[in-house]
Design an enzyme around this catalytic site. Structure first.
Site, mmCIF file in Angstrom:
data_model
loop_
_atom_site.group_PDB
_atom_site.id
_atom_site.type_symbol
_atom_site.label_atom_id
_atom_site.label_comp_id
_atom_site.label_asym_id
_atom_site.label_seq_id
_atom_site.Cartn_x
_atom_site.Cartn_y
_atom_site.Cartn_z
ATOM 1 N N LYS A 140 0.832 -1.209 0.000
ATOM 2 C CA LYS A 140 0.000 0.000 0.000
ATOM 3 C C LYS A 140 0.865 1.257 0.000
ATOM 4 O O LYS A 140 0.470 2.295 -0.479
ATOM 5 C CB LYS A 140 -0.924 0.001 1.220
ATOM 6 C CG LYS A 140 -2.088 -0.960 1.075
ATOM 7 C CD LYS A 140 -3.077 -0.839 2.210
ATOM 8 C CE LYS A 140 -4.187 -1.889 2.057
ATOM 9 N NZ LYS A 140 -5.111 -1.985 3.160
ATOM 10 N N ARG A 141 2.080 1.141 0.582
ATOM 11 C CA ARG A 141 2.915 2.353 0.684
ATOM 12 C C ARG A 141 3.643 2.661 -0.630
ATOM 13 O O ARG A 141 4.254 3.708 -0.772
ATOM 14 C CB ARG A 141 3.917 2.204 1.824
ATOM 15 C CG ARG A 141 4.846 1.033 1.647
ATOM 16 C CD ARG A 141 5.797 0.854 2.811
ATOM 17 N NE ARG A 141 6.621 -0.308 2.577
ATOM 18 C CZ ARG A 141 6.245 -1.563 2.784
ATOM 19 N NH1 ARG A 141 5.050 -1.818 3.269
ATOM 20 N NH2 ARG A 141 7.049 -2.573 2.513
#
Ligand code: GLU
Length: 264
Positions: free
Chosen positions: A235-236
């Site tokens: 997600k990052r």
């Protein structure tokens, strides 16, 4: 009628992997003239953020994904999860656990299960005196899997490798396993679609469904999208974020194609 759902946890922005999951469930429902639901799994209040919920909703809309009915937000249903836990505890199928993660990891004999070290059962049969020594301390609720299997009988998928899973966390109401199965039941989901990394957890979910008298839905598992080097999408990682791709000027059709759904 087929009812599917997308149930993201708002711990970050939508990326190509989660877009794949959403499109998988959405196309299943839409192709069959069924219903597609959106549920925000935000019970992990330490990691989830309302701004991610807003962003996920906006990115889904931009991708052209529509859903039926209201969005279900798990933190609005805490009393229902508590009631399910009380029901299980009242039948002797759940117990309070005061162990910390470090206590469990320090337990030399704890074998490794699908979710990490298997709980060694320290608090399973604590005497009333031992329990009262913990008065005022926060505790988790664990499912007594052996006791549960005595109620249901053996299942096609064996939940025992998970050990006594947490069904109510110390700092958050409920747990992933409890809330996801509870909500799939109350929302009338007939087909659960999720990535293959969650396939093993079906054993726990089926056990909870049988204990609680909830219907057992069909399951379909989709692939996990990976980076070209085979690593998991994170997600990052901005490069695979829907928001970033949109800001780069990609069209929603292009991004749907990148998520494995060209031409939908
Ligand atoms: N909320 C879970 C997640 O974001 C997925 C829900 C499910 O399909 O089990 O990973």
């Amino acid at each position: 009628m087929i009812v599917t759902r997308f149930a993201p946890s708002p711990t970050g922005l939508l990326h190509l992997g989660s877009a794949h999951a959403a499109l998988f469930a959405w196309t299943k429902a839409r192709a069959a003239g069924g219903r597609f639901l959106l549920r925000i799994e935000d019970i992990d209040i330490q990691r989830c953020r309302p701004e991610y919920t807003e962003a996920i909703i906006a990115d889904l809309r931009w991708l052209g994904i529509d859903w039926d009915g209201d969005i279900r937000i798990q933190t609005e249903h805490v009393a229902d999860y508590d009631a399910a836990i009380s029901d299980l505890a009242g039948r002797g199928l759940a117990y309070r656990c005061w162990c910390s993660r470090a206590d469990i990891e320090a337990h030399a004999s704890a074998p490794h299960g699908p979710e990490g070290p298997v709980y060694p059962g320290t608090c399973r049969h604590l005497s009333a005196a031992a329990q009262s020594a913990h008065k005022g301390e926060k505790f988790a609720w664990r499912l007594d899997v052996e006791a549960a299997l005595r109620v249901t009988g053996a299942l096609p998928r064996d939940p025992r490798p998970f050990g006594d899973v947490v069904i109510g966390r110390k700092h958050t109401p409920g747990s992933y396993h409890l809330c996801v199965t509870h909500d799939d039941a109350v929302q009338g989901v007939t087909m659960v679609t999720r990535a293959v990394d969650l396939e093993a957890a079906t054993a726990i979910h089926n056990l909870l469904q049988l204990l609680m008298g909830w219907p057992v839905p069909d399951y379909e598992f989709h692939k996990l999208l990976t980076n070209p080097d085979g690593s998991r999408l994170a997600k990052r990682d901005r490069a695979v974020g829907i928001r970033a791709l949109r800001e780069e000027g990609r069209s929603s059709a292009e991004v749907r194609a990148m998520a494995g759904f060209a031409g939908v």
